[in-house]
Design an enzyme around this catalytic site. Structure first.
Site, PDB file in Angstrom:
ATOM      1  N   ARG A   1       4.918 -13.279   9.395  1.00 48.49           N
ATOM      2  CA  ARG A   1       5.539 -11.980   9.127  1.00 48.49           C
ATOM      3  C   ARG A   1       6.837 -11.890   9.915  1.00 48.49           C
ATOM      4  NH1 ARG A   1       2.183  -7.983   9.177  1.00 48.49           N
ATOM      5  NH2 ARG A   1       3.486  -6.296   9.867  1.00 48.49           N
TER       6      ARG A   1
ATOM      7  N   LYS B   1       4.221   0.341   9.583  1.00 46.78           N
ATOM      8  CA  LYS B   1       4.278   1.645   8.916  1.00 46.78           C
ATOM      9  C   LYS B   1       3.691   2.737   9.791  1.00 46.78           C
ATOM     10  CE  LYS B   1       3.115   0.036   4.753  1.00 46.78           C
ATOM     11  NZ  LYS B   1       2.421   0.022   3.475  1.00 46.78           N
TER      12      LYS B   1
ATOM     13  N   GLU C   1       0.871  -1.165   0.000  1.00 45.80           N
ATOM     14  CA  GLU C   1       0.000   0.000   0.000  1.00 45.80           C
ATOM     15  C   GLU C   1       0.919   1.229   0.000  1.00 45.80           C
ATOM     16  OE1 GLU C   1      -2.690   0.120   3.333  1.00 45.80           O
ATOM     17  OE2 GLU C   1      -3.536   2.035   2.658  1.00 45.80           O
TER      18      GLU C   1
HETATM   19  P1  ATP Z   1       2.531  -2.491   8.029  1.00 46.63           P
HETATM   20  O1  ATP Z   1       1.893  -3.398   9.023  1.00 46.63           O
HETATM   21  O2  ATP Z   1       3.955  -2.207   8.301  1.00 46.63           O
HETATM   22  O3  ATP Z   1       1.748  -1.254   7.760  1.00 46.63           O
HETATM   23  P2  ATP Z   1       1.336  -3.656   5.777  1.00 46.63           P
HETATM   24  O4  ATP Z   1       1.105  -5.114   5.787  1.00 46.63           O
HETATM   25  O5  ATP Z   1       0.177  -2.783   6.018  1.00 46.63           O
HETATM   26  O6  ATP Z   1       2.560  -3.332   6.692  1.00 46.63           O
HETATM   27  P3  ATP Z   1       1.540  -3.431   2.992  1.00 46.63           P
HETATM   28  O7  ATP Z   1       2.065  -2.307   2.196  1.00 46.63           O
HETATM   29  O8  ATP Z   1       0.095  -3.717   2.950  1.00 46.63           O
HETATM   30  O9  ATP Z   1       1.997  -3.180   4.458  1.00 46.63           O
HETATM   31  O10 ATP Z   1       2.367  -4.761   2.719  1.00 46.63           O
HETATM   32  C1  ATP Z   1       2.775  -5.205   1.463  1.00 46.63           C
HETATM   33  C2  ATP Z   1       3.149  -6.656   1.579  1.00 46.63           C
HETATM   34  O11 ATP Z   1       4.226  -6.816   2.487  1.00 46.63           O
HETATM   35  C3  ATP Z   1       1.999  -7.488   2.091  1.00 46.63           C
HETATM   36  O12 ATP Z   1       1.902  -8.650   1.289  1.00 46.63           O
HETATM   37  C4  ATP Z   1       2.392  -7.825   3.497  1.00 46.63           C
HETATM   38  O13 ATP Z   1       1.879  -9.073   3.877  1.00 46.63           O
HETATM   39  C5  ATP Z   1       3.911  -7.823   3.419  1.00 46.63           C
HETATM   40  N1  ATP Z   1       4.470  -7.485   4.720  1.00 46.63           N
HETATM   41  C6  ATP Z   1       4.234  -6.391   5.461  1.00 46.63           C
HETATM   42  N2  ATP Z   1       4.876  -6.443   6.642  1.00 46.63           N
HETATM   43  C7  ATP Z   1       5.554  -7.614   6.650  1.00 46.63           C
HETATM   44  C8  ATP Z   1       6.409  -8.271   7.592  1.00 46.63           C
HETATM   45  N3  ATP Z   1       6.694  -7.720   8.781  1.00 46.63           N
HETATM   46  N4  ATP Z   1       6.924  -9.472   7.255  1.00 46.63           N
HETATM   47  C9  ATP Z   1       6.650 -10.028   6.073  1.00 46.63           C
HETATM   48  N5  ATP Z   1       5.859  -9.471   5.140  1.00 46.63           N
HETATM   49  C10 ATP Z   1       5.306  -8.285   5.412  1.00 46.63           C
HETATM   50 MG    MG Z   2      -1.600  -3.059   4.812  1.00 50.13          MG
END
Ligand code: ATP
Ligand code: MG
Length: 573
Positions: A274, A284, A38
């Site tokens: 994760r 984030k 995102e």
């Molecule tokens: P955050 O929780 O930091 O805001 P998010 O999951 O909202 O992260 P996205 O931009 O939606 O962030 O994530 C893009 C991809 O990265 C998704 O497929 C998500 O599952 C993966 N991802 C995010 N954080 C992790 C993590 N800590 N370990 C592994 N994969 C991750």
């Molecule tokens: Mg997300």
């Protein structure tokens, strides 16, 4: 310290097992994955794990299945116009490339807004969705909880015609935010809360960074994601474990549209653990709080676990990929020790970073019996014996030098092998010196050391029959280059941030995570050091010329990592 195993040449894990099964059973003839960030912030090391997995799978299976169309997409999951920005998209693209990957197609969920809308009408027509006009609070009250089934919305039995009409008028902008939503008609008593008539569309009169003001209704993640995957022909849609409960809805959306939409593939969602790291935050939202609250200098602050921060800190893409490989892909969440990340960069830089001399906290030493004007140009190797690389430079030696304040003690304990009154020490590549006199200021601080050097032994020689245990580093005072050095340490002073209210983690932000040392003394060869150049400052750690502030003639270095796991030791103290 944690010594992780290095990456297996042929990684194997449950995701790869699933893909291999699919290939054997001929369910797919190619592998298409995607990385779907995102664009609402910068990527962090957790995302790197997902990037290495998704792009790594495409690289591996392209080799196994040449000509099959195996690939990995970069797709911006841009369904929430309020938080997203092209600035973040640019940053994310730069970070993926820097990590060493390239996408086979750049997409946006917003590319499919028109189709998603049409599929919404299709679901309504098929009796699978309805426009609901409950307020947020009323909806919540109707949802029930894990123990209590929800109750049907009074709008659930609205006629297809009425829902279609309302959905069209939602799109046309006839209603205010929150007045109506589109919901899937599934089951308000489902044990899986995600299946209790979930929201598919909501009204948001907000400009979108890609589609401008074309839309005032936006699809929810759980609706947009499976459709985007299916349109792009994704075969394996890999996400993190917290989406496990969303899988049922993912399947519902696809199953209820696939016949009508004729998707090129029937994607399936798979969840993996994760990445969590101790002594830092990987979210984030929290990172944004640190940036916006000016607790750090920006998204690329070297204290942050963002890709931009790690890059500026001096991490290499190779070290991050090796780290992700060493963590592996599993189905159980766990927290990885920061020491494992630090190991990966030390391991990489050991072979890459030339060794040089730098004094961080200088203490002047005058060698009384050394000729005033003499300058000896001494040979100094860039590489230790166990690194198979060649190269050396000359380091100048003269009467006045700087040593590290920590390498001198007025009243040393027995096992102190550095400089002390009356003690002899070896200067790296140079002479043996003995401390003859200590000069102190009114407060007792040591300001200068007077020494003599052993005129009988040549630089680097081992005198027979004398025990000189300690070797310390130094820099010629006359030739030294002044530099600013930034010592970085872990972002949090506690292993895990307090759970509970979000901002509470700010209380455990390590106040010593950045220490700026002006007036450090570098050896002459570093005068023209450039931004991005990495060195090992002997006995100190690995350092990099700062991306933004290091200029030839006025070097600024960041400490990437210490040579040993000094954290564990300092914590014990
Ligand atoms: P955050 O929780 O930091 O805001 P998010 O999951 O909202 O992260 P996205 O931009 O939606 O962030 O994530 C893009 C991809 O990265 C998704 O497929 C998500 O599952 C993966 N991802 C995010 N954080 C992790 C993590 N800590 N370990 C592994 N994969 C991750
Ligand atoms: Mg997300």
């Amino acid at each position: 310290m944690n010594s992780p195993v290095s990456a297996p040449a042929k990684p194997s894990d449950f995701i790869r097992d699933i893909i291999n099964d699919d290939m054997e059973a001929k369910r797919h003839d190619k592998v298409i994955t995607r990385f779907p960030p995102e664009p609402n912030g910068f990527l962090h090391i957790g995302h790197a794990k997902s990037i290495c997995l998704n792009f790594g799978l495409a690289l591996e299976y392209r080799e196994k299945l040449p000509g099959s169309g195996t690939r990995c997409h970069l797709r911006f999951d841009d369904t929430d116009p309020a938080k997203e920005d092209t600035l973040f998209e640019d940053g994310i693209q730069a970070d993926v490339r820097w990590l060493g990957f390239d996408w086979d197609g750049l997409y946006h969920a917003s590319d499919y807004f028109e189709k998603m809308y049409q599929y919404g009408e299709q679901l309504i027509s098929g009796g699978k969705a309805y426009v609901c006009s409950l307020s947020d609070a009323e909806s919540k009250a109707h949802r029930g909880d894990v123990k209590t089934p929800g109750t049907n919305s009074p709008y659930r039995e609205r006629s297809v015609e009425e829902s279609l009409d309302l959905f069209r008028r939602m799109r046309n902008g006839e209603f205010k935010d929150g007045e109506h939503v589109l919901r899937a008609k599934i089951d308000m008593a489902n044990a899986n809360m995600k299946m209790r008539d979930p929201m598919l569309y909501r009204i948001r009169h907000t400009e979108h960074h890609m589609t401008g003001d074309s839309w005032c209704i936006y699809p929810m993640y759980d609706y947009a994601h499976p459709i985007s995957d299916a349109i792009e022909g994704i075969t394996h849609s890999i996400c993190t474990l917290e989406f496990e409960n969303n899988r049922e809805l993912y399947d519902w959306v696809i199953d209820n549209l696939i016949e009508h939409a004729k998707f090129p593939s029937r994607p399936h969602q798979y969840e993996f653990a994760r990445l969590s790291l101790n002594y830092t935050v990987l979210s984030k939202r929290r990172l944004q709080e640190l940036v916006e609250g000016k607790h750090v200098s920006g998204w690329d602050d070297p204290r942050l676990p963002t890709i931009a921060g790690l890059r500026r800190r001096g991490y290499t893409p190779e070290s991050i990929r090796a780290f992700c490989a060493s963590v592996g892909i599993s189905k159980a969440n766990s927290t990885v020790d920061m020491a494992q990340l630090e190991f990966s960069i030390r391991d990489d830089l050991n072979q890459k970073a030339p060794r040089v001399l730098a004094v961080l906290k200088p203490l002047k030493v005058v060698i009384e019996n050394y000729p005033d004007d003499l300058v000896e140009e001494l040979d100094a190797n860039y590489w230790p014996h166990d690194v198979p690389k060649e190269g050396s430079r000359k380091v100048p030696f003269c009467k006045e030098i700087y040593i590290e304040q920590d390498d001198f003690m007025l009243e040393p304990p027995k096992d102190y092998f550095r400089l002390a009154p009356g003690k002899e020490v070896r200067l790296r590549y140079a002479h043996l010196i003995t401390c003859k006199e200590v000069i102190q200021d009114q407060n007792g601080n040591v300001t200068e050391i007077r020494c003599t050097f052993d005129t009988e032994t040549k630089p680097g020689d081992n005198p027979v029959g004398r025990k000189v245990k300690g070797t310390i580093h130094w820099v010629s005072a006359r030739h030294a280059v002044d530099a600013e050095i930034r010592l970085y340490d872990r972002l949090l002073s506690e292993e895990a941030p307090p759970t509970g209210k979000d901002s509470e983690f700010l209380n455990v932000v390590n106040p010593n995570a950045l220490q700026v040392l002006p007036g450090c003394k570098l050896e002459r060869s570093l005068a023209e050091a450039k931004a991005g150049e990495r060195f090992q400052f002997e006995r100190q750690g690995y350092f990099i010329g700062d991306e933004k502030d290091c200029k030839p003639g006025s070097p600024v270095f960041n400490r990437i990592v210490t040579l040993k796991d000094s954290w564990a030791r300092s914590q014990k103290k």
